[in-house]
Design an enzyme around this catalytic site. Structure first.
Site, PDB file in Angstrom:
ATOM      1  CB  CYS A  29      -8.305  17.254   9.093  1.00  0.00           C
ATOM      2  SG  CYS A  29      -9.209  18.419   8.645  1.00  0.00           S
ATOM      3  CB  CYS A  32      -9.442  20.262  11.184  1.00  0.00           C
ATOM      4  SG  CYS A  32     -10.755  18.923  10.571  1.00  0.00           S
TER       5      CYS A  32
END
Length: 106
Positions: A29, A32
Site C-alpha cells: 500500500c 501506508c
C-alpha cells in the site's frame, strides 16, 4: 508500535480497559508507506496510549470483520469494542490523523 501477528493476540489487545490504537496496513500500500513517514511524530504526541499495527494480508478476514474498506486505517478499541475508525481517505496527512485522535481521545 507492536506488530500483531495472530487473531488471539489481536483479541487480547482489544480487551484493554484503556483505549488502544491499531493501524491497519499492507506492505503493498503506497498510502501506508506515506503514513509511515509521519507516524513517529504522532506516536510521540500520543505516547500515553498503546499502539499496534495489523497487516491485513497476514490476518485473513480481519479487515472485513472490522469494516476496514481501505488502508491505512486507524481504529481505536477499548473493552473489546471498536470506539472509532478513521478510514483511509482521511489518513493522508499528519494533521488529519492528529485531529482524529484528539477528537476521539481528548
Amino acid at each position: 508500535m507492536e506488530h500483531i501477528q495472530s487473531m488471539d493476540k489481536f483479541n487480547e489487545v482489544i480487551q484493554s480497559d484503556k483505549p488502544v490504537i491499531i493501524k491497519f496496513f499492507a506492505d503493498w500500500c503506497p498510502d501506508c508507506k506515506r503514513m509511515d513517514m509521519f507516524i513517529d511524530g504522532i506516536l510521540d504526541e500520543f505516547n500515553n496510549y498503546a499502539w499496534y499495527e495489523v497487516n491485513t494480508d497476514e490476518l485473513e478476514g480481519i479487515a472485513q470483520t472490522y469494516e476496514v474498506m481501505g488502508i491505512p486505517s486507524i481504529l481505536i478499541f477499548q473493552n473489546g469494542e471498536k470506539l472509532a475508525h478513521q478510514h483511509s481517505a482521511y489518513t493522508k496527512t499528519p494533521e488529519s490523523v492528529t485531529e482524529f485522535l484528539h477528537q476521539q481521545l481528548g
